[in-house]
Design a protein around this motif. Sequence first.
Motif, PDB file in Angstrom:
ATOM      1  N   ILE A 159       0.855  -1.184   0.000  1.00 54.19           N
ATOM      2  CA  ILE A 159       0.000   0.000   0.000  1.00 54.19           C
ATOM      3  C   ILE A 159       0.896   1.240   0.000  1.00 54.19           C
ATOM      4  O   ILE A 159       1.758   1.378   0.869  1.00 54.19           O
ATOM      5  CB  ILE A 159      -0.935   0.029   1.229  1.00 54.19           C
ATOM      6  N   ILE A 160       0.699   2.125  -0.956  1.00 55.57           N
ATOM      7  CA  ILE A 160       1.582   3.298  -1.064  1.00 55.57           C
ATOM      8  C   ILE A 160       0.854   4.618  -0.861  1.00 55.57           C
ATOM      9  O   ILE A 160       1.499   5.652  -0.700  1.00 55.57           O
ATOM     10  CB  ILE A 160       2.290   3.326  -2.434  1.00 55.57           C
ATOM     11  N   LYS A 173       1.283  -0.830  -5.086  1.00 54.18           N
ATOM     12  CA  LYS A 173       2.136  -1.217  -6.212  1.00 54.18           C
ATOM     13  C   LYS A 173       2.534  -2.670  -6.045  1.00 54.18           C
ATOM     14  O   LYS A 173       2.696  -3.167  -4.931  1.00 54.18           O
ATOM     15  CB  LYS A 173       3.370  -0.320  -6.316  1.00 54.18           C
ATOM     16  N   VAL A 174       2.669  -3.355  -7.176  1.00 51.88           N
ATOM     17  CA  VAL A 174       2.992  -4.772  -7.165  1.00 51.88           C
ATOM     18  C   VAL A 174       3.935  -5.054  -8.324  1.00 51.88           C
ATOM     19  O   VAL A 174       3.824  -4.450  -9.391  1.00 51.88           O
ATOM     20  CB  VAL A 174       1.708  -5.631  -7.263  1.00 51.88           C
ATOM     21  N   LYS A 175       4.876  -5.967  -8.116  1.00 57.78           N
ATOM     22  CA  LYS A 175       5.843  -6.328  -9.150  1.00 57.78           C
ATOM     23  C   LYS A 175       5.421  -7.648  -9.786  1.00 57.78           C
ATOM     24  O   LYS A 175       5.097  -8.611  -9.092  1.00 57.78           O
ATOM     25  CB  LYS A 175       7.233  -6.445  -8.536  1.00 57.78           C
ATOM     26  N   ASP A 176       5.400  -7.695 -11.128  1.00 50.61           N
ATOM     27  CA  ASP A 176       4.988  -8.914 -11.817  1.00 50.61           C
ATOM     28  C   ASP A 176       6.183  -9.842 -12.045  1.00 50.61           C
ATOM     29  O   ASP A 176       7.291  -9.579 -11.590  1.00 50.61           O
ATOM     30  CB  ASP A 176       4.262  -8.592 -13.131  1.00 50.61           C
ATOM     31  N   TYR A 183       0.745  -0.143 -10.774  1.00 45.89           N
ATOM     32  CA  TYR A 183       0.007   0.601  -9.760  1.00 45.89           C
ATOM     33  C   TYR A 183      -1.464   0.188  -9.840  1.00 45.89           C
ATOM     34  O   TYR A 183      -2.080   0.278 -10.906  1.00 45.89           O
ATOM     35  CB  TYR A 183       0.160   2.109  -9.976  1.00 45.89           C
ATOM     36  N   ILE A 184      -2.001  -0.271  -8.725  1.00 44.34           N
ATOM     37  CA  ILE A 184      -3.351  -0.832  -8.704  1.00 44.34           C
ATOM     38  C   ILE A 184      -4.121  -0.295  -7.503  1.00 44.34           C
ATOM     39  O   ILE A 184      -3.546   0.312  -6.601  1.00 44.34           O
ATOM     40  CB  ILE A 184      -3.298  -2.378  -8.635  1.00 44.34           C
ATOM     41  N   LEU A 185      -5.433  -0.556  -7.507  1.00 42.32           N
ATOM     42  CA  LEU A 185      -6.286  -0.241  -6.366  1.00 42.32           C
ATOM     43  C   LEU A 185      -6.582  -1.522  -5.600  1.00 42.32           C
ATOM     44  O   LEU A 185      -6.904  -2.550  -6.196  1.00 42.32           O
ATOM     45  CB  LEU A 185      -7.589   0.410  -6.842  1.00 42.32           C
ATOM     46  N   SER A 195      -2.932  -0.320   6.140  1.00 36.76           N
ATOM     47  CA  SER A 195      -2.293   0.991   6.290  1.00 36.76           C
ATOM     48  C   SER A 195      -1.213   1.196   5.233  1.00 36.76           C
ATOM     49  O   SER A 195      -0.729   0.250   4.615  1.00 36.76           O
ATOM     50  CB  SER A 195      -1.672   1.116   7.693  1.00 36.76           C
ATOM     51  N   GLN A 196      -0.838   2.445   5.046  1.00 35.06           N
ATOM     52  CA  GLN A 196       0.219   2.772   4.089  1.00 35.06           C
ATOM     53  C   GLN A 196       1.516   2.097   4.494  1.00 35.06           C
ATOM     54  O   GLN A 196       1.926   2.115   5.648  1.00 35.06           O
ATOM     55  CB  GLN A 196       0.404   4.294   4.030  1.00 35.06           C
ATOM     56  N   GLY A 197       2.167   1.464   3.521  1.00 32.92           N
ATOM     57  CA  GLY A 197       3.412   0.746   3.770  1.00 32.92           C
ATOM     58  C   GLY A 197       3.205  -0.724   4.083  1.00 32.92           C
ATOM     59  O   GLY A 197       4.174  -1.487   4.139  1.00 32.92           O
ATOM     60  N   GLN A 198       1.957  -1.152   4.290  1.00 29.10           N
ATOM     61  CA  GLN A 198       1.670  -2.547   4.636  1.00 29.10           C
ATOM     62  C   GLN A 198       1.710  -3.429   3.395  1.00 29.10           C
ATOM     63  O   GLN A 198       1.268  -3.053   2.316  1.00 29.10           O
ATOM     64  CB  GLN A 198       0.299  -2.646   5.311  1.00 29.10           C
TER      65      GLN A 198
END
Length: 215
Positions: A159-160, A173-176, A183-185, A195-198
């Motif tokens: 979570i960013i 954000k997620v790495k494939d 960047y996704i929801l 929370s942010q950073g989790q």
Amino acid sequence: MWELITHPSNYAFSISLSLMFMLGILELMLLIAGGGSQGLLDQFLPDDLSTSPQHADTGMDGSPNLFIQLLDWLYIGRVPLLIWLIIFLTVYGLTGLIAQTVFYQFTSHYFSAWIIAPACLFICMPLVRYSSMLIAKILPKDETTAIFSEELIGRTAVIILGEAKQHSPAQAKVKDQFGQIHYILVEPEDDEIFSQGQSVILSEKTSIGFLAVSV
């Protein structure tokens, strides 16, 4: 011509063209050696740049920051960085010398270096962009690494921006599998708050993003 190149007001442009020739020779040597500049300097580019929404059609929303958008607009990352530098130095140097030549024809004087050097930096950027766009079309393309959104299920995202709640997703954000960042929801699958950073694990695709569970 020599007076134009060696005049103190034009040092920035003369140095740019000199660097361009040096980088051009380096690129030629790399090509002769069977390589090229691809990957030589590109490793220093931000991870987000090569995976901005304009580079790969994954069908997901993204909002890279303004700096990344500027680099992408300039086509940095779409052509090898060394080639982009050659294009920039060439366009910048020629733009400055041409501007100084025209001004000298009318006034018998050159612009001050403190004025013309930064002015040409802004003036040349659209030319750099379109020149890079043309080169990008000519250069051989790598095999595409675009993926389907569903292929991200099971991967760990971070979570960013903001907090993610049920029916109130936050940006992550997620790495494939190719190392590209998307960047996704994301919203929780259960009644919890991210929370942010989790870090979370993507569990299901939704119409706007993904459901996720805690790691």
